[in-house]
Design a protein around this motif. Sequence first.
Motif, PDB file in Angstrom:
ATOM      1  N   ARG A   1       0.851  -1.189   0.000  1.00 13.31           N
ATOM      2  CA  ARG A   1       0.000   0.000   0.000  1.00 13.31           C
ATOM      3  C   ARG A   1       0.895   1.251   0.000  1.00 13.31           C
ATOM      4  O   ARG A   1       2.026   1.229   0.423  1.00 13.31           O
ATOM      5  CB  ARG A   1      -0.887   0.027   1.247  1.00 13.31           C
TER       6      ARG A   1
ATOM      7  N   CYS B   1      -2.030 -12.318  -4.186  1.00 16.78           N
ATOM      8  CA  CYS B   1      -2.004 -10.867  -4.308  1.00 16.78           C
ATOM      9  C   CYS B   1      -2.187 -10.241  -2.928  1.00 16.78           C
ATOM     10  O   CYS B   1      -3.229 -10.427  -2.292  1.00 16.78           O
ATOM     11  CB  CYS B   1      -3.104 -10.385  -5.251  1.00 16.78           C
ATOM     12  N   TYR B   2      -1.154  -9.511  -2.494  1.00 18.75           N
ATOM     13  CA  TYR B   2      -1.255  -8.812  -1.213  1.00 18.75           C
ATOM     14  C   TYR B   2      -0.616  -7.447  -1.351  1.00 18.75           C
ATOM     15  O   TYR B   2       0.497  -7.339  -1.853  1.00 18.75           O
ATOM     16  CB  TYR B   2      -0.549  -9.612  -0.111  1.00 18.75           C
ATOM     17  N   PRO B   3      -1.341  -6.386  -0.947  1.00 18.54           N
ATOM     18  CA  PRO B   3      -2.688  -6.368  -0.396  1.00 18.54           C
ATOM     19  C   PRO B   3      -3.743  -6.590  -1.484  1.00 18.54           C
ATOM     20  O   PRO B   3      -3.488  -6.334  -2.656  1.00 18.54           O
ATOM     21  CB  PRO B   3      -2.801  -4.975   0.207  1.00 18.54           C
ATOM     22  N   ARG B   4      -4.915  -7.019  -1.067  1.00 19.67           N
ATOM     23  CA  ARG B   4      -5.950  -7.374  -2.033  1.00 19.67           C
ATOM     24  C   ARG B   4      -6.407  -6.193  -2.871  1.00 19.67           C
ATOM     25  O   ARG B   4      -6.791  -6.353  -4.030  1.00 19.67           O
ATOM     26  CB  ARG B   4      -7.152  -7.977  -1.298  1.00 19.67           C
ATOM     27  N   GLU B   5      -6.379  -4.983  -2.278  1.00 20.33           N
ATOM     28  CA  GLU B   5      -6.856  -3.819  -3.026  1.00 20.33           C
ATOM     29  C   GLU B   5      -5.947  -3.461  -4.188  1.00 20.33           C
ATOM     30  O   GLU B   5      -6.307  -2.650  -5.046  1.00 20.33           O
ATOM     31  CB  GLU B   5      -7.014  -2.602  -2.106  1.00 20.33           C
ATOM     32  N   ASN B   6      -4.761  -4.056  -4.250  1.00 17.91           N
ATOM     33  CA  ASN B   6      -3.850  -3.820  -5.383  1.00 17.91           C
ATOM     34  C   ASN B   6      -3.990  -4.880  -6.470  1.00 17.91           C
ATOM     35  O   ASN B   6      -3.065  -5.079  -7.264  1.00 17.91           O
ATOM     36  CB  ASN B   6      -2.399  -3.778  -4.888  1.00 17.91           C
ATOM     37  N   ARG B   7      -5.131  -5.512  -6.524  1.00 17.22           N
ATOM     38  CA  ARG B   7      -5.352  -6.580  -7.502  1.00 17.22           C
ATOM     39  C   ARG B   7      -5.159  -6.087  -8.933  1.00 17.22           C
ATOM     40  O   ARG B   7      -4.517  -6.752  -9.757  1.00 17.22           O
ATOM     41  CB  ARG B   7      -6.761  -7.171  -7.345  1.00 17.22           C
TER      42      ARG B   7
END
Length: 362
Positions: free
Chosen positions: A148, A176-182
């Motif tokens: 992030r 994929c981590y963090p998920r919001e960066n998919r």
Amino acid sequence: MKYEYWFASIRGLSHQKKRRLRDAAGSGEAIYYIEESLLKKQEYLTENDRKTIGFCQKNSKVGEEYERFLEKNIKFIPYFDPAYPQRMKDLNDQPYALFVRGNLPKEDRVSAAIVGARQCSAYGERQAIAFAELLAGAGVQIISGMARGIDGAAGRGAINAGGCTYAVLGSGVDVCYPRENRGLYVDIQKSGGILSEQLPGSPPLQGNFPRRNRIISALSELVLVMEAREKSGSLITADFALEQGKEVYALPGPVTSPLSRGCNALIRQGAGILISAEDFVEEMKTMGYLRKNFAKKSDKNKKMLESTENILYSCLDLFPKGVHQLIEETGLEPFQVMETLVALELKGYIQEISKNYYIRSE
């Protein structure tokens, strides 16, 4: 290669011991069938190490495991593979193998790591994007951790410029981590690659992240720290870089900002100072890192933005403006302004820093 993957996947055996055993045996297959008497002759192996290898010999379904691995479209690159990055050959605690989705950084191109705080400020995020865009536009490969904040912004900036960017994860490359960066995770694979020393499927455990930072710095000639607290993973990356003889630069910030204390401390210790992305690219040319021309973002915007987008973009700067003020200044209909703001934000040219207030991202 299935036996090589089997040996690489054994947990509880250090990278160094794996390399020594593989060099002695000659192949992963030889290790799979090695007898206990021969293992005992490897004095660097403890009794527990030998038990671990013996257990994995008896309880492993090599063919099935390797087939599942291939189905995930992951490249397996052990240390003896010619494709293994040359930049990592002299790394302390060199990973036995890398797992890759996409591609590895090119050996004949300069790489720069851009790292920083996860909970970054708007200032730090804008600068990360600006530096990544100009560097990537000049042909520099951008390395980050896809975290992030600063790391994610750097990856997106490189992609905006049509450049190559690579992310080193603290999890398996299929996680994929963090998920919001998919979305970023998918886009990076198109323009670069996702790398990890962790086995596919490995979760993002806290202890993995400080270790992955040594890989980020090893793959880079330069490390740029955009924002960092006094104790942060970014400073760990900077420490690794200094140990590896790499150049470290830091973005100065307000002395009252906790997010700038780490960067200001690096500068006090002798790190290079990042004043502007344009100046830094020129400095890299002087140092011999770059030899090709690059287009400034303002030129790129002029060519790529639609007319309505250009009108609205030209009204914005680094000081926030509200939607009502933009409607008055542009003369556009409210629905046009809102649609255009969304389009510009998705393209990475502007940022909403609070409800209905926008600034340029450069």
